[in-house]
Enzyme design. Structure first.
Site, PDB file in Angstrom:
ATOM      1  N   LYS A 123       6.007 126.600  15.579  1.00 21.31           N
ATOM      2  CA  LYS A 123       6.919 126.761  14.436  1.00 21.31           C
ATOM      3  C   LYS A 123       7.348 128.226  14.291  1.00 21.31           C
ATOM      4  CE  LYS A 123       7.977 126.674   9.833  1.00 21.31           C
ATOM      5  NZ  LYS A 123       7.577 128.007   9.506  1.00 21.31           N
ATOM      6  N   GLY A 152       0.006 121.406   9.614  1.00 16.76           N
ATOM      7  CA  GLY A 152       0.325 122.238  10.779  1.00 16.76           C
ATOM      8  C   GLY A 152      -0.894 123.048  11.195  1.00 16.76           C
ATOM      9  N   HIS A 153      -1.541 123.703  10.202  1.00 20.15           N
ATOM     10  CA  HIS A 153      -2.753 124.475  10.523  1.00 20.15           C
ATOM     11  C   HIS A 153      -3.857 123.541  11.037  1.00 20.15           C
ATOM     12  CE1 HIS A 153      -1.045 127.020   7.145  1.00 20.15           C
ATOM     13  NE2 HIS A 153      -1.117 127.874   8.127  1.00 20.15           N
ATOM     14  N   MET A 187      -3.379 132.145   7.140  1.00 23.59           N
ATOM     15  CA  MET A 187      -3.238 132.977   5.933  1.00 23.59           C
ATOM     16  C   MET A 187      -3.449 132.140   4.660  1.00 23.59           C
ATOM     17  SD  MET A 187      -0.345 135.801   6.480  1.00 23.59           S
ATOM     18  CE  MET A 187       1.029 134.735   6.130  1.00 23.59           C
ATOM     19  N   LEU A 206      -3.578 126.046   3.619  1.00 25.85           N
ATOM     20  CA  LEU A 206      -3.582 125.257   4.852  1.00 25.85           C
ATOM     21  C   LEU A 206      -2.869 123.920   4.657  1.00 25.85           C
ATOM     22  CD1 LEU A 206      -7.223 125.922   6.133  1.00 25.85           C
ATOM     23  CD2 LEU A 206      -5.134 127.259   6.458  1.00 25.85           C
ATOM     24  N   HIS A 207      -2.079 123.559   5.669  1.00 24.29           N
ATOM     25  CA  HIS A 207      -1.398 122.262   5.659  1.00 24.29           C
ATOM     26  C   HIS A 207      -1.635 121.597   7.014  1.00 24.29           C
ATOM     27  CE1 HIS A 207       1.531 124.393   8.054  1.00 24.29           C
ATOM     28  NE2 HIS A 207       1.752 125.249   7.061  1.00 24.29           N
ATOM     29  N   SER A 261       3.718 126.800   4.586  1.00 24.92           N
ATOM     30  CA  SER A 261       3.139 127.064   3.266  1.00 24.92           C
ATOM     31  C   SER A 261       4.252 127.340   2.260  1.00 24.92           C
ATOM     32  CB  SER A 261       2.204 128.268   3.347  1.00 24.92           C
ATOM     33  OG  SER A 261       1.268 128.064   4.371  1.00 24.92           O
ATOM     34  N   ARG A 262       5.374 127.852   2.738  1.00 25.18           N
ATOM     35  CA  ARG A 262       6.471 128.217   1.829  1.00 25.18           C
ATOM     36  C   ARG A 262       7.229 126.997   1.308  1.00 25.18           C
ATOM     37  NH1 ARG A 262       6.651 132.948   5.428  1.00 25.18           N
ATOM     38  NH2 ARG A 262       5.913 134.658   4.121  1.00 25.18           N
TER      39      ARG A 262
HETATM   40  O1  PAF Z   1       1.159 132.716  11.300  1.00 24.25           O
HETATM   41  C1  PAF Z   1       0.411 133.223  10.419  1.00 24.25           C
HETATM   42  O2  PAF Z   1      -0.107 132.523   9.546  1.00 24.25           O
HETATM   43  C2  PAF Z   1       0.149 134.721  10.445  1.00 24.25           C
HETATM   44  O3  PAF Z   1       1.276 135.421  10.845  1.00 24.25           O
HETATM   45  C3  PAF Z   1      -1.082 135.119  11.279  1.00 24.25           C
HETATM   46  C4  PAF Z   1      -0.889 134.778  12.753  1.00 24.25           C
HETATM   47  C5  PAF Z   1      -2.321 134.411  10.747  1.00 24.25           C
HETATM   48  C6  PAF Z   1      -1.325 136.630  11.180  1.00 24.25           C
HETATM   49  O4  PAF Z   1      -1.554 137.031   9.866  1.00 24.25           O
END
Ligand code: PAF
Length: 299
Positions: free
Chosen positions: A156, A43-44, A37, A40-41, A193-194
């Site tokens: 997470k 973790g992503h 979403m 990006l950090h 992200s939060r």
């Molecule tokens: O974990 C997230 O970032 C969201 O819940 C996801 C899986 C991309 C769905 O919008």
């Protein structure tokens, strides 16, 4: 014959992506999807690295899904920086960034939802009504649009992972769900992200989340078997942060998410805590040593 894709392509139309992936799929290339979403950090990026290592083609979707945010949540202020995000993804060799618009994901007349069952009722489901309906719906749509062989999610968001696994199995979606370990800051705070919303003081206080989980893991390692005692101890560590407000702290069965009373095998500690108004979640597997120890070799 399809040629090897080069560079990172950004597309917003699912039709465009479908056409591009069709030939590659036909020629036997495996497709990995990492749904995100934005903001990006590390973790992503760890999910993207896993996808890159295991799949021929990597697609990262970037979409801040409005239907998984409740009223009063942070949808409007959710960090968005598409340019920075695509820069990281291109460095990691991502082939396609799929960044759909709201009109693409929820066109006029959209009226069908995925309603997850029991696994989504407690914990996040209780504190964020409708959240998992939004998540399951958008993830199923992404699976239909991309048609991945493998899709990557972080541990997470442990309950989300189980909701998506259940949905995938229940709807016979031909995709392997790959879970990747939580990535933590050097002081233990799970990347999210939060975290960017935390003031320096609240960022310091936020360490109590991982501290409480690690302490529970140590207690289990040294023989504590009462879930009630573990929860009490976790709560008192979290309470040392002046601005922490607990939504829940629980010790649960790792498959059903039902609370357990004693630790007789691997369990999952889950928590959600608001610190200075910023809601953070975290979790950790707690495994008693008699379970994790290698089985004694036969005489
Ligand atoms: O974990 C997230 O970032 C969201 O819940 C996801 C899986 C991309 C769905 O919008």
């Amino acid at each position: 014959m399809s040629t090897e894709p080069t560079g990172t392509h950004i597309v917003s139309r699912s039709h465009e992506l479908r056409v591009a992936l069709k030939g590659l799929r036909k020629s036997g290339r495996t497709i990995g999807l990492v749904p995100t979403m934005r903001a990006l950090h590390e973790g992503h990026l760890s999910l993207v690295r896993a996808a890159r290592a295991e799949c021929d083609i990597v697609v990262v979707s970037i979409y801040v899904n409005p239907t998984q945010f409740g009223r009063g949540e942070d949808f409007d202020r959710y960090p968005r920086d598409l340019e920075a995000d695509t820069g990281y993804l291109s460095d990691l060799g991502v082939n396609w960034v799929f960044a759909p618009t709201d009109a693409e994901m929820y066109p006029a007349g959209f009226d069908t939802w995925v309603q997850p069952g029991r696994i989504a009722e407690r914990w996040e489901g209780e504190f964020r009504p409708g959240h998992f309906r939004g998540v399951a719906t958008v993830v199923l749509k992404l699976f239909s649009m991309v048609g991945p062989d493998r899709a990557y999610f972080g541990e997470k968001d442990y309950q989300q992972l189980l909701v998506i696994r259940r949905m995938t199995e229940d709807f016979n979606v031909p995709v392997t769900i790959c879970a990747c370990p939580t990535v933590r800051e050097p002081d233990g705070l799970a990347m999210s992200s939060r975290n960017a919303y935390l003031s320096p003081e609240h960022r310091r206080q936020a360490r109590v989340l991982s501290q409480s989980l690690c302490s529970a893991a140590e207690s289990v390692a040294s023989g504590e078997r009462s879930a009630k005692n573990l929860v009490t101890a976790m709560r008192s560590i979290i309470a040392t942060a002046a601005d922490a407000v607990i939504d829940y702290v629980a010790v649960v069965d790792p498959n059903t998410l039902e609370p357990v009373s004693s630790v007789t095998g691997p369990v999952q500690a889950l928590l959600a805590v608001r610190i200075g108004g910023v809601r953070l979640i975290d979790n950790l597997r707690l495994t008693p040593p008699e379970v994790s120890a290698p089985a004694p070799s036969p005489e």
